[in-house]
Structure formats: C-alpha cells, structure tokens
Design a protein around this motif. Sequence first.
Motif, mmCIF file in Angstrom:
data_model
loop_
_atom_site.group_PDB
_atom_site.id
_atom_site.type_symbol
_atom_site.label_atom_id
_atom_site.label_comp_id
_atom_site.label_asym_id
_atom_site.label_seq_id
_atom_site.Cartn_x
_atom_site.Cartn_y
_atom_site.Cartn_z
ATOM 1 N N LYS A 17 0.977 -1.279 0.004
ATOM 2 C CA LYS A 17 0.049 0.016 -0.044
ATOM 3 C C LYS A 17 0.798 1.304 0.005
ATOM 4 O O LYS A 17 0.638 2.091 -0.630
ATOM 5 C CB LYS A 17 -0.841 -0.048 1.136
ATOM 6 C CG LYS A 17 -2.046 1.369 1.191
ATOM 7 C CD LYS A 17 -2.834 1.123 2.346
ATOM 8 C CE LYS A 17 -3.599 2.387 2.609
ATOM 9 N NZ LYS A 17 -4.629 2.271 3.732
ATOM 10 N N ALA A 18 2.106 1.333 0.915
ATOM 11 C CA ALA A 18 2.995 2.661 0.844
ATOM 12 C C ALA A 18 3.675 2.752 -0.500
ATOM 13 O O ALA A 18 3.505 3.718 -1.178
ATOM 14 C CB ALA A 18 4.021 2.077 1.953
ATOM 15 N N ALA A 20 2.181 1.786 -3.495
ATOM 16 C CA ALA A 20 0.850 2.219 -4.071
ATOM 17 C C ALA A 20 0.777 3.626 -4.135
ATOM 18 O O ALA A 20 0.417 4.413 -5.123
ATOM 19 C CB ALA A 20 -0.352 1.285 -4.282
ATOM 20 N N GLU A 21 0.698 4.306 -2.972
ATOM 21 C CA GLU A 21 0.544 5.556 -2.720
ATOM 22 C C GLU A 21 1.773 6.159 -3.232
ATOM 23 O O GLU A 21 1.492 7.527 -3.612
ATOM 24 C CB GLU A 21 0.331 5.687 -1.010
ATOM 25 C CG GLU A 21 -0.883 5.248 -0.419
ATOM 26 C CD GLU A 21 -1.098 5.385 0.807
ATOM 27 O OE1 GLU A 21 -0.086 5.803 1.609
ATOM 28 O OE2 GLU A 21 -2.120 4.993 1.475
ATOM 29 N N LEU A 22 2.981 5.960 -3.124
ATOM 30 C CA LEU A 22 3.987 6.658 -3.726
ATOM 31 C C LEU A 22 3.991 6.763 -5.299
ATOM 32 O O LEU A 22 4.259 7.971 -5.747
ATOM 33 C CB LEU A 22 5.366 5.934 -3.439
ATOM 34 C CG LEU A 22 6.745 6.421 -4.154
ATOM 35 C CD1 LEU A 22 6.965 7.671 -3.330
ATOM 36 C CD2 LEU A 22 7.652 5.249 -3.698
ATOM 37 N N GLN A 24 1.254 6.691 -6.939
ATOM 38 C CA GLN A 24 0.041 7.504 -7.328
ATOM 39 C C GLN A 24 -0.049 8.874 -6.970
ATOM 40 O O GLN A 24 -0.276 9.747 -7.893
ATOM 41 C CB GLN A 24 -1.320 6.953 -6.323
ATOM 42 C CG GLN A 24 -1.816 5.687 -6.807
ATOM 43 C CD GLN A 24 -2.852 5.048 -5.689
ATOM 44 O OE1 GLN A 24 -2.686 5.599 -4.512
ATOM 45 N NE2 GLN A 24 -3.361 4.037 -6.072
ATOM 46 N N GLN A 25 1.082 9.104 -6.259
ATOM 47 C CA GLN A 25 1.518 10.565 -6.020
ATOM 48 C C GLN A 25 2.184 11.129 -7.228
ATOM 49 O O GLN A 25 2.211 12.397 -7.283
ATOM 50 C CB GLN A 25 2.434 10.579 -4.903
ATOM 51 C CG GLN A 25 1.768 10.663 -3.580
ATOM 52 C CD GLN A 25 2.699 10.727 -2.082
ATOM 53 O OE1 GLN A 25 4.040 10.973 -2.442
ATOM 54 N NE2 GLN A 25 2.291 10.505 -1.034
ATOM 55 N N ASP A 33 -4.595 -3.780 -5.488
ATOM 56 C CA ASP A 33 -5.569 -4.432 -4.600
ATOM 57 C C ASP A 33 -6.085 -5.620 -5.065
ATOM 58 O O ASP A 33 -6.432 -5.594 -6.320
ATOM 59 C CB ASP A 33 -6.636 -3.498 -4.392
ATOM 60 C CG ASP A 33 -7.663 -3.629 -3.373
ATOM 61 O OD1 ASP A 33 -7.616 -4.956 -3.064
ATOM 62 O OD2 ASP A 33 -8.209 -2.837 -2.954
ATOM 63 N N THR A 111 7.700 6.806 4.155
ATOM 64 C CA THR A 111 7.567 8.247 4.336
ATOM 65 C C THR A 111 9.102 8.725 4.138
ATOM 66 O O THR A 111 9.888 7.983 4.231
ATOM 67 C CB THR A 111 6.941 8.708 5.518
ATOM 68 O OG1 THR A 111 7.671 8.088 6.673
ATOM 69 C CG2 THR A 111 5.423 8.264 5.476
#
Length: 352
Positions: A17-18, A20-22, A24-25, A33, A111
């Motif tokens: 998930k981390a 994926a968020e990176l 997507q940013q 998923d 992060t």
Amino acid sequence: MSDVFISYAREDRARAKAFAELFQQQGWSVWWDRNIPPGRSFDEVIEEALGAAKCVVVLWSKNSVSSDWVKGEAAEALQRKILLPVRIDSANVPLEFRRLQTVDLSDWKGTGGHPELGGFLEAIAANTKAVVQRPIAQRRERKLTKPMLAVLVIVALLAAGFALYKLAGSGARMAKRDNHSAEGPAGEELMRTPELGLEFWQRDEKNLMFAMQGEKRITRVSLKRAPFEIRCPHFEAAVQICSWSDASIFDAIFAAKKLQDIPYFTPGTGMADTVFGSATLELTNIGHHHFVPERRRVISSQQDSIFFSSLTRDGNKLTDWPTVYLVVFVNLNQTDEIDSHEYECLILDFGK
C-alpha cells in the motif's frame, strides 16, 4: 491498462500500500489491490492486469520468496523485460532473478526520502514513458509568501558560506575517501556486489563499492589499510575466495567454464585456518580460502561474516596493504560448470 503492477505476498499488504501511494503521488495508475470482483476468477483477473501493465514492481520479502504466485508474476514480467525487483527485508532474492539489479528499500518506512528512491522512480518512469514529478511536499513549498522566501534566501546564503568554509578544511578527507578516482572514473556506486550480494565492512562501517565500466564485470572496493570483513548472504554452499596481486586471476574464471579447469578452485587447494574466517588473506593464484557455513560467523538470520586481519604472500606477512585482486565463487547450482551469477571479480583498493 495500469502503469504499474505491484506483485507482493498478502502478508506484505501494508508495504504494498505504501508503494502504491508513492506511485499514485506521481500520477501513475497502479494495480495492487487483489480484491477480485464477483463472478471473476482470481487467476483470470491477475493475468489480465499483469498483461496490461507497463511495469511490474515485485516486492521480495521472506514471505514472497516462497510464494508461487509472486514468482510466477515475476517470471512473466522478466520475460517481457518490464520487471523492477525491490527487496523490502533481508530475504535472499530467488536464484532465477538474481541477475537483475535489485533495489534495496528494506529500511524505507513509506515516508521521507531514501538514497535509492530517486533512481527507482526514474526506472519506473522509463518503463512507463512518464516523468518523475516532484513530491507533493515540494510542490506545496511554491505557496510560500515573499517575506518567507527572502528569509530562506538569506539562510541559504549563510549556509552556502559555511559550507565553503567547511569544504576548505575537509578537502584532504574527501581526497582520501575518493582515492579510487586516481585510476579513472569510479562508475556506479553499489550497495552490494551485483551477483552474490557481498558487502565489505571495516570498524562497523560499510565501505564504498563501484561497478567498473569495461568488458568484464568488476567491482572496485575502497578500503582503509586495516583489517576488514566480507559480509555475504547465508549461502548453504561454501564461499571460495582467491586473491592475487594483479588482474591476471580474473582471466581464469568466466561463465560456462568447467570448475575442474580453474586451478585455484580445484579440490585440494583450499585453505581455512580459523573457525570463523581467516586471520590472514593469502595472496596466491594456485589456491583459495574455503569457507563452509560452519566457518563463517553468523551476524543475522540472513547474513554471515568472514574476517581478515592481515595479508600474506609466500608465507610472509605483508607490511603494506597493496591493491588486491579478488575472485569470490559460490557453487549455487551445485554443478561442475561456472554460471555468471555464481562469482564476483573485485579490486580491493587500500587507501593511504
């Protein structure tokens, strides 16, 4: 069609998930998923998403290296030449994928920055024909007021002046660290050697390593004139190390050559004089140091250590620390023929 397909074990979902968020940013579409819509089979959905992806990021971990699904997805991506492997813990990458350079993000917490993160994102961007955007935090800085910008400019000028002052006093130290540059460009900096995952340590600090440019794959290591240790994965096979005073030792080993035709790795030429590593590294092109697992010091569940305190040649201890040419071989395939991922050629540069 997704830009990036993330392959991972279900136990590593939080880490996936981390990532994926990176992505997507960066404005990239991500398939990660694994919730399957009603009426669709798992393998059908996976195959469809995998086939449509422009880039596949596989997260290697202690969980995923034993997952047939992850290895199957990685194999498909490797065949299509869109695989980007990432290590998220200390697990050994499966043998068939070790030829690819693996990004080590095992200490990335999801992060903040990381030394390998920039190059990793650039590699994805190259596969997806995209560009790496600045992080969101950096984009927000453009909204700063003019007074604040003026303060930042003043602070930056003061910092630059201080940096120049410090630079003048540290030139000698930088020259010592960069002694490898005297023999030409250092090449790409490495976290560990590309095939066997070796690291070189002195006084609990990892030494610099660089991939040299040329026809033969060689890694140059910058060392101090002091004892050192080689840290390696916990191989089941023996680690065989041969050292010599010039590069001629490299010519005797190459892929597809029979092990019996390499004189310094033939039976009866092995040396190992202590329980955990050798007190001395003997420079000889007709023999090798032989370290079975029992003769390597275990420093973690995934890594062993081999320690050398001095150099000798012809039975005599060398008072200087000369440049050493090293061949390290591990018979991973347990065959009588050398494979390209089973050995490393290294140059150990002992600085002043």
